[in-house]
Design a protein around this motif. Sequence first.
Motif, PDB file in Angstrom:
ATOM      1  N   THR A  87       0.743  -1.154  -0.106  1.00 48.83           N
ATOM      2  CA  THR A  87       0.035   0.035  -0.068  1.00 48.83           C
ATOM      3  C   THR A  87       0.967   1.303   0.107  1.00 48.83           C
ATOM      4  O   THR A  87       0.542   2.432  -0.696  1.00 48.83           O
ATOM      5  CB  THR A  87      -0.774   0.007   1.157  1.00 48.83           C
ATOM      6  OG1 THR A  87      -0.184  -0.270   2.454  1.00 48.83           O
ATOM      7  CG2 THR A  87      -1.938  -1.022   1.150  1.00 48.83           C
ATOM      8  N   ASP A  88       1.821   1.361   0.704  1.00 45.90           N
ATOM      9  CA  ASP A  88       2.797   2.348   0.736  1.00 45.90           C
ATOM     10  C   ASP A  88       3.541   2.440  -0.541  1.00 45.90           C
ATOM     11  O   ASP A  88       3.652   3.701  -1.133  1.00 45.90           O
ATOM     12  CB  ASP A  88       4.245   2.394   1.813  1.00 45.90           C
ATOM     13  CG  ASP A  88       3.305   2.117   3.320  1.00 45.90           C
ATOM     14  OD1 ASP A  88       2.832   3.019   3.442  1.00 45.90           O
ATOM     15  OD2 ASP A  88       3.903   1.335   3.918  1.00 45.90           O
ATOM     16  N   LYS A  89       3.899   1.488  -1.407  1.00 44.73           N
ATOM     17  CA  LYS A  89       4.545   1.487  -2.831  1.00 44.73           C
ATOM     18  C   LYS A  89       3.331   2.102  -3.456  1.00 44.73           C
ATOM     19  O   LYS A  89       3.664   3.118  -4.497  1.00 44.73           O
ATOM     20  CB  LYS A  89       4.922   0.213  -3.107  1.00 44.73           C
ATOM     21  CG  LYS A  89       6.304  -0.432  -2.330  1.00 44.73           C
ATOM     22  CD  LYS A  89       6.481  -1.736  -2.862  1.00 44.73           C
ATOM     23  CE  LYS A  89       7.655  -2.255  -1.854  1.00 44.73           C
ATOM     24  NZ  LYS A  89       7.954  -3.772  -2.473  1.00 44.73           N
ATOM     25  N   ILE A  90       2.289   1.648  -3.452  1.00 43.57           N
ATOM     26  CA  ILE A  90       0.940   2.156  -4.431  1.00 43.57           C
ATOM     27  C   ILE A  90       0.908   3.543  -4.393  1.00 43.57           C
ATOM     28  O   ILE A  90       0.662   4.227  -5.193  1.00 43.57           O
ATOM     29  CB  ILE A  90       0.128   1.204  -4.200  1.00 43.57           C
ATOM     30  CG1 ILE A  90       0.037  -0.247  -4.688  1.00 43.57           C
ATOM     31  CG2 ILE A  90      -1.380   1.854  -5.036  1.00 43.57           C
ATOM     32  CD1 ILE A  90      -0.695  -1.389  -4.423  1.00 43.57           C
ATOM     33  N   ASP A  91       0.837   4.028  -3.082  1.00 41.85           N
ATOM     34  CA  ASP A  91       0.348   5.378  -2.564  1.00 41.85           C
ATOM     35  C   ASP A  91       1.349   6.151  -3.433  1.00 41.85           C
ATOM     36  O   ASP A  91       1.244   7.203  -3.726  1.00 41.85           O
ATOM     37  CB  ASP A  91       0.282   5.626  -1.247  1.00 41.85           C
ATOM     38  CG  ASP A  91      -0.990   5.056  -0.516  1.00 41.85           C
ATOM     39  OD1 ASP A  91      -2.022   4.617  -1.494  1.00 41.85           O
ATOM     40  OD2 ASP A  91      -0.793   4.850   0.742  1.00 41.85           O
ATOM     41  N   ALA A  92       2.743   5.668  -2.927  1.00 34.61           N
ATOM     42  CA  ALA A  92       3.919   6.685  -3.693  1.00 34.61           C
ATOM     43  C   ALA A  92       3.866   6.644  -5.197  1.00 34.61           C
ATOM     44  O   ALA A  92       4.049   7.778  -5.898  1.00 34.61           O
ATOM     45  CB  ALA A  92       5.108   6.388  -3.190  1.00 34.61           C
ATOM     46  N   LEU A  93       3.639   5.673  -5.785  1.00 32.56           N
ATOM     47  CA  LEU A  93       3.449   5.498  -7.302  1.00 32.56           C
ATOM     48  C   LEU A  93       2.497   6.278  -7.894  1.00 32.56           C
ATOM     49  O   LEU A  93       2.455   6.843  -9.078  1.00 32.56           O
ATOM     50  CB  LEU A  93       3.634   4.063  -7.677  1.00 32.56           C
ATOM     51  CG  LEU A  93       4.990   3.356  -7.302  1.00 32.56           C
ATOM     52  CD1 LEU A  93       4.778   2.040  -7.568  1.00 32.56           C
ATOM     53  CD2 LEU A  93       6.154   3.990  -8.282  1.00 32.56           C
ATOM     54  N   ASP A  94       1.169   5.994  -7.312  1.00 28.43           N
ATOM     55  CA  ASP A  94      -0.144   6.906  -7.706  1.00 28.43           C
ATOM     56  C   ASP A  94       0.087   8.184  -7.597  1.00 28.43           C
ATOM     57  O   ASP A  94      -0.535   9.204  -8.170  1.00 28.43           O
ATOM     58  CB  ASP A  94      -1.381   6.303  -6.977  1.00 28.43           C
ATOM     59  CG  ASP A  94      -1.623   4.976  -7.708  1.00 28.43           C
ATOM     60  OD1 ASP A  94      -1.493   4.693  -8.794  1.00 28.43           O
ATOM     61  OD2 ASP A  94      -2.450   4.043  -6.873  1.00 28.43           O
ATOM     62  N   ALA A  95       0.949   8.581  -6.620  1.00 26.26           N
ATOM     63  CA  ALA A  95       1.173  10.212  -6.279  1.00 26.26           C
ATOM     64  C   ALA A  95       2.083  10.727  -7.271  1.00 26.26           C
ATOM     65  O   ALA A  95       2.046  12.146  -7.562  1.00 26.26           O
ATOM     66  CB  ALA A  95       1.591  10.446  -4.889  1.00 26.26           C
ATOM     67  N   GLY A  96       2.848   9.762  -7.990  1.00 30.64           N
ATOM     68  CA  GLY A  96       3.456  10.503  -8.889  1.00 30.64           C
ATOM     69  C   GLY A  96       5.146  10.119  -8.965  1.00 30.64           C
ATOM     70  O   GLY A  96       5.768  10.425  -9.760  1.00 30.64           O
ATOM     71  N   ALA A  97       5.541   9.045  -8.011  1.00 28.49           N
ATOM     72  CA  ALA A  97       6.888   8.779  -7.817  1.00 28.49           C
ATOM     73  C   ALA A  97       7.067   7.696  -9.235  1.00 28.49           C
ATOM     74  O   ALA A  97       6.361   7.095  -9.547  1.00 28.49           O
ATOM     75  CB  ALA A  97       7.156   7.996  -6.685  1.00 28.49           C
ATOM     76  N   ASP A  98       8.299   7.689  -9.637  1.00 24.86           N
ATOM     77  CA  ASP A  98       8.717   6.890 -10.740  1.00 24.86           C
ATOM     78  C   ASP A  98       9.309   5.563 -10.436  1.00 24.86           C
ATOM     79  O   ASP A  98       9.152   4.669 -11.214  1.00 24.86           O
ATOM     80  CB  ASP A  98       9.761   7.647 -11.566  1.00 24.86           C
ATOM     81  CG  ASP A  98       9.157   8.771 -12.230  1.00 24.86           C
ATOM     82  OD1 ASP A  98       8.903   8.826 -13.313  1.00 24.86           O
ATOM     83  OD2 ASP A  98       9.210   9.830 -11.486  1.00 24.86           O
ATOM     84  N   ASP A  99       9.607   5.412  -9.310  1.00 29.79           N
ATOM     85  CA  ASP A  99      10.290   4.172  -8.810  1.00 29.79           C
ATOM     86  C   ASP A  99      10.243   4.104  -7.299  1.00 29.79           C
ATOM     87  O   ASP A  99      10.138   5.129  -6.562  1.00 29.79           O
ATOM     88  CB  ASP A  99      11.849   4.002  -9.469  1.00 29.79           C
ATOM     89  CG  ASP A  99      12.065   2.611  -9.306  1.00 29.79           C
ATOM     90  OD1 ASP A  99      11.367   1.601  -8.832  1.00 29.79           O
ATOM     91  OD2 ASP A  99      13.198   2.172 -10.065  1.00 29.79           O
ATOM     92  N   TYR A 100      10.752   3.059  -6.721  1.00 26.46           N
ATOM     93  CA  TYR A 100      10.381   2.598  -5.314  1.00 26.46           C
ATOM     94  C   TYR A 100      11.586   1.774  -4.582  1.00 26.46           C
ATOM     95  O   TYR A 100      11.265   0.609  -5.165  1.00 26.46           O
ATOM     96  CB  TYR A 100       9.022   2.232  -4.797  1.00 26.46           C
ATOM     97  CG  TYR A 100       8.541   2.297  -3.224  1.00 26.46           C
ATOM     98  CD1 TYR A 100       7.805   3.185  -2.837  1.00 26.46           C
ATOM     99  CD2 TYR A 100       9.219   1.381  -2.434  1.00 26.46           C
ATOM    100  CE1 TYR A 100       7.478   3.481  -1.482  1.00 26.46           C
ATOM    101  CE2 TYR A 100       8.869   1.632  -0.917  1.00 26.46           C
ATOM    102  CZ  TYR A 100       8.015   2.497  -0.544  1.00 26.46           C
ATOM    103  OH  TYR A 100       7.684   2.479   0.616  1.00 26.46           O
ATOM    104  N   LEU A 101      12.304   2.038  -3.987  1.00 30.38           N
ATOM    105  CA  LEU A 101      13.815   1.427  -3.529  1.00 30.38           C
ATOM    106  C   LEU A 101      13.213   1.033  -1.694  1.00 30.38           C
ATOM    107  O   LEU A 101      13.391   2.106  -1.078  1.00 30.38           O
ATOM    108  CB  LEU A 101      14.727   1.779  -3.696  1.00 30.38           C
ATOM    109  CG  LEU A 101      16.011   1.150  -3.680  1.00 30.38           C
ATOM    110  CD1 LEU A 101      15.977  -0.187  -4.687  1.00 30.38           C
ATOM    111  CD2 LEU A 101      17.381   1.893  -4.455  1.00 30.38           C
ATOM    112  N   THR A 102      13.223  -0.005  -1.360  1.00 28.11           N
ATOM    113  CA  THR A 102      12.971  -0.302   0.017  1.00 28.11           C
ATOM    114  C   THR A 102      14.201  -0.438   0.690  1.00 28.11           C
ATOM    115  O   THR A 102      15.077  -1.222   0.333  1.00 28.11           O
ATOM    116  CB  THR A 102      12.050  -1.575   0.239  1.00 28.11           C
ATOM    117  OG1 THR A 102      10.906  -1.424  -0.689  1.00 28.11           O
ATOM    118  CG2 THR A 102      11.929  -1.871   1.550  1.00 28.11           C
ATOM    119  N   LYS A 103      14.288   0.179   1.868  1.00 26.95           N
ATOM    120  CA  LYS A 103      15.424   0.238   2.804  1.00 26.95           C
ATOM    121  C   LYS A 103      15.315  -1.222   3.434  1.00 26.95           C
ATOM    122  O   LYS A 103      14.295  -1.627   3.906  1.00 26.95           O
ATOM    123  CB  LYS A 103      15.673   1.320   3.831  1.00 26.95           C
ATOM    124  CG  LYS A 103      15.741   2.797   3.054  1.00 26.95           C
ATOM    125  CD  LYS A 103      15.626   3.661   4.050  1.00 26.95           C
ATOM    126  CE  LYS A 103      15.841   5.145   3.756  1.00 26.95           C
ATOM    127  NZ  LYS A 103      15.893   6.216   4.722  1.00 26.95           N
TER     128      LYS A 103
END
Length: 232
Positions: A87-103
């Motif tokens: 859900t966090d990844k989806i929220d960020a990508l839907d907000a306009g992020a291009d990619d998501y890298l998890t720490k």
Amino acid sequence: MNKLLILVVEDDTAVRNLITTTLETQSYRFLSASTGEAAILEAVSHNPDIVLLDLGLPDMDGIEIIRKIRSWSAMPIIVLSARSEDTDKIDALDAGADDYLTKPFSVEELLARLRVTQRRLIAAEGLITSQQTVFQNGALTIDYAAGCAYLDGEEMHLTPIEYKLLRLLAKNVGKVLTHTYITKEIWGSSWDNDIASLRVFMATLRKKLESAPNSPQYIQTHIGVGYRMLRV
């Protein structure tokens, strides 16, 4: 010196220093910020080529920063976050992020994501533009004007939905597209049955596109999030 200017937004000093040191060793230019307010100021003042953004900042949630930047700029944003839920990844990508890298992430993975984003920037500058009439990616060719796709020179027999999916992924090559974004683009809505239909159409498209669907070359699945077309 690498011409790209990268804005690093991270409030953890140790992580920020690791990232900036990595960028420096690879000859990237960079700016840094430890708060959301400072990040927006740097973005407005210097118009960086790429933003590396931590979501958990002391004064502002990263999702809000993404939305603010997207209100005036399409600069690529790669999220770096300890939040690992879909859900966090989806929220960020839907907000306009291009990619998501998890720490935690490796330096090699970060640099790989930067290279992918850099190729997208080169494409946007004119080598491959959204206005072009022909898209080429490995053995795949899409003739936008004719509304046809070819694999190894042979025309692919695609349904209208399959072609629209392939075209949408190609227009955003290298970028993760969420289920919600795709279904809204294809069907104009994003109900559960639309997402179920998406999985079916994606499966049939892959059978026609991939020589080995279990080891995809063109379309990468991000489980629970969406899909990305890879640059071959």
